[in-house]
Design an enzyme around this catalytic site. Sequence first.
Site, PDB file in Angstrom:
ATOM      1  N   HIS A  73       0.824  -1.205   0.000  1.00 12.63           N
ATOM      2  CA  HIS A  73       0.000   0.000   0.000  1.00 12.63           C
ATOM      3  C   HIS A  73       0.857   1.253   0.000  1.00 12.63           C
ATOM      4  O   HIS A  73       2.050   1.217   0.296  1.00 12.63           O
ATOM      5  CB  HIS A  73      -0.951   0.014   1.205  1.00 12.63           C
ATOM      6  CG  HIS A  73      -0.272   0.122   2.529  1.00 12.63           C
ATOM      7  ND1 HIS A  73       0.148  -0.982   3.243  1.00 12.63           N
ATOM      8  CD2 HIS A  73       0.068   1.199   3.290  1.00 12.63           C
ATOM      9  CE1 HIS A  73       0.705  -0.594   4.372  1.00 12.63           C
ATOM     10  NE2 HIS A  73       0.680   0.727   4.419  1.00 12.63           N
ATOM     11  N   HIS A  79      -1.463  10.952   5.995  1.00 19.06           N
ATOM     12  CA  HIS A  79      -1.552   9.801   6.896  1.00 19.06           C
ATOM     13  C   HIS A  79      -0.985  10.115   8.277  1.00 19.06           C
ATOM     14  O   HIS A  79      -1.400   9.506   9.264  1.00 19.06           O
ATOM     15  CB  HIS A  79      -0.793   8.625   6.256  1.00 19.06           C
ATOM     16  CG  HIS A  79      -0.649   7.416   7.120  1.00 19.06           C
ATOM     17  ND1 HIS A  79      -1.707   6.851   7.817  1.00 19.06           N
ATOM     18  CD2 HIS A  79       0.443   6.642   7.399  1.00 19.06           C
ATOM     19  CE1 HIS A  79      -1.275   5.790   8.481  1.00 19.06           C
ATOM     20  NE2 HIS A  79       0.023   5.642   8.264  1.00 19.06           N
TER      21      HIS A  79
END
Length: 257
Positions: A73, A79
């Site tokens: 990923h 994030h």
Amino acid sequence: MSVLTAVADALRSGAVEVVDLTTPLQESTPILELPPPFANTSRFRLEELSRYDDRGPAWYWNDIRTGEHTGTHVDAPNHWVTGRDGDDISRLPTTTMVAPAAVIDMTVEVEKDPDFLLEVAHIEAWQAEHGPLPEGGWLLYRTGWEARGGTQEEFVNADDAGPHTPGVSSECARWIAESSPVAGFGVETVGTDAGTAGGFDPPFSCHHFLMGAHKWGLTSLRNLGRLPATGAVVVVCPLPIVGGSGSPARVLALVER
């Protein structure tokens, strides 16, 4: 002959090989597991909708359930708190999705020490031999950790003191984020940080510095041993999830043979 025609011919002839760097998604795919009270991502799961039956006589299909950060990923800048105002995963530039790659191989060192940390000096030595890191490209960190990808236990490699997986030192993470020309950093492990990085200053330094510099992370890669130190081009294809902090991705490499 156009450039694209030449590339297509090279792919057909085998002069350029396509290497799949992606971990297959299934329920047993290893994931990052955080201790309480922190929330955890979901394992990958297929939820059958119909399979040539009364729910759908001529077709088979599923819903899928998974987390943004499951399997191979991409981590987007937003994030981490240091990049909270940065790009979401849908804004990954196409020039980063298809970009040159440099591969630094530290498998020998990791075989001796699963807590091995990449240092700036290692990258400087690599550059002295292979030349500068690619502008706007990816630095891919080979550790041999993909061999442990069969089970959650082997991949996380935890004991009472916590997980033991290779990564980068805090100083090296800062250098990659702030001083190197690359747009992203990729690893074979479950995350870009070392297993012991919760005790670094700052904690989880790779996330802290990389996301804070609006760069991208790439995890759970395979087959890096089939890539040269320089010369490969990677193709990174996450889902363009608007507002997402990351996404599972199919990652390929084009390698001239």
